[in-house]
Design a protein around this motif. Sequence first.
Motif, PDB file in Angstrom:
ATOM      1  N   TRP A   1       6.672 -26.645  17.252  1.00  0.00           N
ATOM      2  CA  TRP A   1       7.962 -26.467  17.908  1.00  0.00           C
ATOM      3  C   TRP A   1       9.050 -27.261  17.174  1.00  0.00           C
ATOM      4  CZ3 TRP A   1      10.927 -23.475  20.290  1.00  0.00           C
ATOM      5  CH2 TRP A   1      11.948 -23.880  21.143  1.00  0.00           C
ATOM      6  N   PHE A   2       8.713 -28.469  16.753  1.00  0.00           N
ATOM      7  CA  PHE A   2       9.652 -29.285  15.978  1.00  0.00           C
ATOM      8  C   PHE A   2      10.034 -28.550  14.692  1.00  0.00           C
ATOM      9  CE2 PHE A   2      10.826 -32.454  12.862  1.00  0.00           C
ATOM     10  CZ  PHE A   2      11.599 -33.362  13.575  1.00  0.00           C
ATOM     11  N   ALA A   3       9.035 -28.044  13.966  1.00  0.00           N
ATOM     12  CA  ALA A   3       9.301 -27.349  12.707  1.00  0.00           C
ATOM     13  C   ALA A   3      10.035 -26.034  12.944  1.00  0.00           C
ATOM     14  CB  ALA A   3       7.982 -27.092  11.975  1.00  0.00           C
ATOM     15  N   PHE A   4       9.688 -25.334  14.016  1.00  0.00           N
ATOM     16  CA  PHE A   4      10.324 -24.059  14.342  1.00  0.00           C
ATOM     17  C   PHE A   4      11.815 -24.265  14.611  1.00  0.00           C
ATOM     18  CE2 PHE A   4      11.445 -20.574  17.235  1.00  0.00           C
ATOM     19  CZ  PHE A   4      10.896 -19.483  16.582  1.00  0.00           C
ATOM     20  N   LYS A   5      12.126 -25.267  15.403  1.00  0.00           N
ATOM     21  CA  LYS A   5      13.540 -25.567  15.682  1.00  0.00           C
ATOM     22  C   LYS A   5      14.265 -25.978  14.403  1.00  0.00           C
ATOM     23  CE  LYS A   5      12.762 -28.586  18.910  1.00  0.00           C
ATOM     24  NZ  LYS A   5      13.062 -29.629  19.930  1.00  0.00           N
ATOM     25  N   LEU A   6      13.611 -26.767  13.585  1.00  0.00           N
ATOM     26  CA  LEU A   6      14.214 -27.235  12.346  1.00  0.00           C
ATOM     27  C   LEU A   6      14.574 -26.062  11.426  1.00  0.00           C
ATOM     28  CD1 LEU A   6      14.769 -30.016  10.902  1.00  0.00           C
ATOM     29  CD2 LEU A   6      12.570 -29.672   9.758  1.00  0.00           C
ATOM     30  N   ALA A   7      13.700 -25.073  11.386  1.00  0.00           N
ATOM     31  CA  ALA A   7      13.897 -23.971  10.449  1.00  0.00           C
ATOM     32  C   ALA A   7      14.746 -22.834  11.004  1.00  0.00           C
ATOM     33  CB  ALA A   7      12.526 -23.416  10.035  1.00  0.00           C
ATOM     34  N   LEU A   8      14.638 -22.553  12.298  1.00  0.00           N
ATOM     35  CA  LEU A   8      15.213 -21.310  12.804  1.00  0.00           C
ATOM     36  C   LEU A   8      16.187 -21.450  13.964  1.00  0.00           C
ATOM     37  CD1 LEU A   8      11.926 -19.162  12.784  1.00  0.00           C
ATOM     38  CD2 LEU A   8      13.764 -19.141  11.082  1.00  0.00           C
ATOM     39  N   VAL A   9      16.184 -22.542  14.674  1.00  0.00           N
ATOM     40  CA  VAL A   9      16.990 -22.645  15.896  1.00  0.00           C
ATOM     41  C   VAL A   9      18.266 -23.424  15.617  1.00  0.00           C
ATOM     42  CG1 VAL A   9      17.032 -23.469  18.285  1.00  0.00           C
ATOM     43  CG2 VAL A   9      14.920 -22.508  17.327  1.00  0.00           C
ATOM     44  N   ARG A  10      19.389 -22.829  15.989  1.00  0.00           N
ATOM     45  CA  ARG A  10      20.679 -23.472  15.779  1.00  0.00           C
ATOM     46  C   ARG A  10      21.459 -23.649  17.079  1.00  0.00           C
ATOM     47  NH1 ARG A  10      18.147 -24.186  12.056  1.00  0.00           N
ATOM     48  NH2 ARG A  10      18.500 -23.693   9.852  1.00  0.00           N
ATOM     49  N   THR A  11      20.853 -23.285  18.204  1.00  0.00           N
ATOM     50  CA  THR A  11      21.522 -23.379  19.502  1.00  0.00           C
ATOM     51  C   THR A  11      20.639 -24.144  20.475  1.00  0.00           C
ATOM     52  OG1 THR A  11      20.577 -21.242  20.156  1.00  0.00           O
ATOM     53  CG2 THR A  11      22.781 -21.227  19.171  1.00  0.00           C
ATOM     54  N   ALA A  12      21.222 -24.521  21.617  1.00  0.00           N
ATOM     55  CA  ALA A  12      20.477 -25.299  22.607  1.00  0.00           C
ATOM     56  C   ALA A  12      19.368 -24.493  23.258  1.00  0.00           C
ATOM     57  CB  ALA A  12      21.423 -25.842  23.677  1.00  0.00           C
ATOM     58  N   THR A  13      19.575 -23.200  23.407  1.00  0.00           N
ATOM     59  CA  THR A  13      18.557 -22.340  24.014  1.00  0.00           C
ATOM     60  C   THR A  13      18.251 -21.170  23.092  1.00  0.00           C
ATOM     61  OG1 THR A  13      20.243 -21.041  25.185  1.00  0.00           O
ATOM     62  CG2 THR A  13      19.281 -22.926  26.359  1.00  0.00           C
ATOM     63  N   ILE A  14      17.109 -20.557  23.322  1.00  0.00           N
ATOM     64  CA  ILE A  14      16.709 -19.405  22.511  1.00  0.00           C
ATOM     65  C   ILE A  14      16.442 -18.215  23.430  1.00  0.00           C
ATOM     66  CG2 ILE A  14      15.726 -20.793  20.653  1.00  0.00           C
ATOM     67  CD1 ILE A  14      12.952 -20.272  21.838  1.00  0.00           C
ATOM     68  N   GLY A  15      16.587 -17.020  22.876  1.00  0.00           N
ATOM     69  CA  GLY A  15      16.298 -15.811  23.640  1.00  0.00           C
ATOM     70  C   GLY A  15      14.812 -15.508  23.633  1.00  0.00           C
ATOM     71  N   TRP A  16      14.438 -14.478  24.389  1.00  0.00           N
ATOM     72  CA  TRP A  16      13.023 -14.149  24.503  1.00  0.00           C
ATOM     73  C   TRP A  16      12.400 -13.649  23.212  1.00  0.00           C
ATOM     74  CZ3 TRP A  16      10.555 -16.364  28.152  1.00  0.00           C
ATOM     75  CH2 TRP A  16      11.228 -16.724  29.326  1.00  0.00           C
ATOM     76  N   PRO A  17      13.109 -12.909  22.338  1.00  0.00           N
ATOM     77  CA  PRO A  17      12.490 -12.538  21.061  1.00  0.00           C
ATOM     78  C   PRO A  17      12.105 -13.758  20.223  1.00  0.00           C
ATOM     79  CG  PRO A  17      14.376 -11.136  21.503  1.00  0.00           C
ATOM     80  CD  PRO A  17      14.411 -12.217  22.531  1.00  0.00           C
TER      81      PRO A  17
END
Length: 362
Positions: free
Chosen positions: A298-314
């Motif tokens: 989850w840490f690596a996933f957020k680091l690489a792909l997440v740029r917002t506070a929340t994520i959508g279902w996809p």
Amino acid sequence: MSKPGELRALTSARGIAAWWVVLYHVRGALAGLPAIVEAVLAKGYLAVDFFFLLSGFVLALSHGERLRAGGLAAVPDFLRRRVARIWPLHAAMLGFALALVLILHASGRATPEFPLRALPAHLLLVQAWGFADPLCWNDPAWSISCEVAAYLLFPIWIAGIDWRRAAPPVVLGTIVVLLSTLAAAFALRGAATLGHDIAHLGVVRCLVEFAVGTLLHSLWQRRPSPRAGVVSFGWATLFATAWGMGLVETIAVPAMLAGLLLGLACTAGIRGNPLERPLLHRLGEISYATYLSHFLLWFAFKLALVRTATIGWPMAAMYLTLVFAASVALHRWVERPAQRWINTPGFRPWRSHLLTRRSPRG
């Protein structure tokens, strides 16, 4: 395929509990969760209490008789098997964390989540014993550190009293005393929930619930019948209701989970049991990999792909698929080979190393 003596329903329950922990850690980033779902996921830390109870039950089932019969001579093999079960994957995930640290340092970012001074304690799995902050590096590993303490004490607990010979009222009374002691320990620290103050209460929480799990096994051995399972589920329901009506979590939840565990054990193997199905059983088989990998993924996933506070279902589905795939891969290519290697009779890694160095072919 089930292992000899395995209760498939308990393996499946372990898999469900592992995914409850996964969703607990990501719930804050999931957009649009209904309030009731958020409330359920927010209690995902209680899955760890189920793990502690289950661990005591399963080790009493798989190793109790062997330790009683073998005495001190059986202890080294028991401990070796526990090391083979938990440490290789733990070490692999610490290696993954170190790779993340190197990447972050190369990009000029600080890494407060990975303090190097705490790494030796985490590597040795003693971080929860007061030697380091247990909630850094790979946070879920704090519970594995607590389990190591339980493994070291388990042979003494088994040799000290043969709970199979104790009268059921004595066993039940001991369970009540242990769970009351646990609640008192939390009250003395001013902790109203089981997830609080892990640094000071994590080991106590594990040792007490682990011991209760072994006592539940002694009860199960006497009468593993569906009728006893109904009584146990009734016990669990009673405490769940009391919890909902305001009984403090540190009292209600361990008792509720103990009833649930005993009920699951007593009804394991019954035809039509949904927890006996192959998919759920498979989730249980890879649950340790799920539990130890999901937090760093989850840490690596957020680091690489997440740029917002929340994520959508996809995006959430992508992460959950990643966790499942990583769990399968780690179980197949790290856990199982390491266990086979370490559990090989005559295993001596240092001797193998010396022979390799002395070999003329080396």
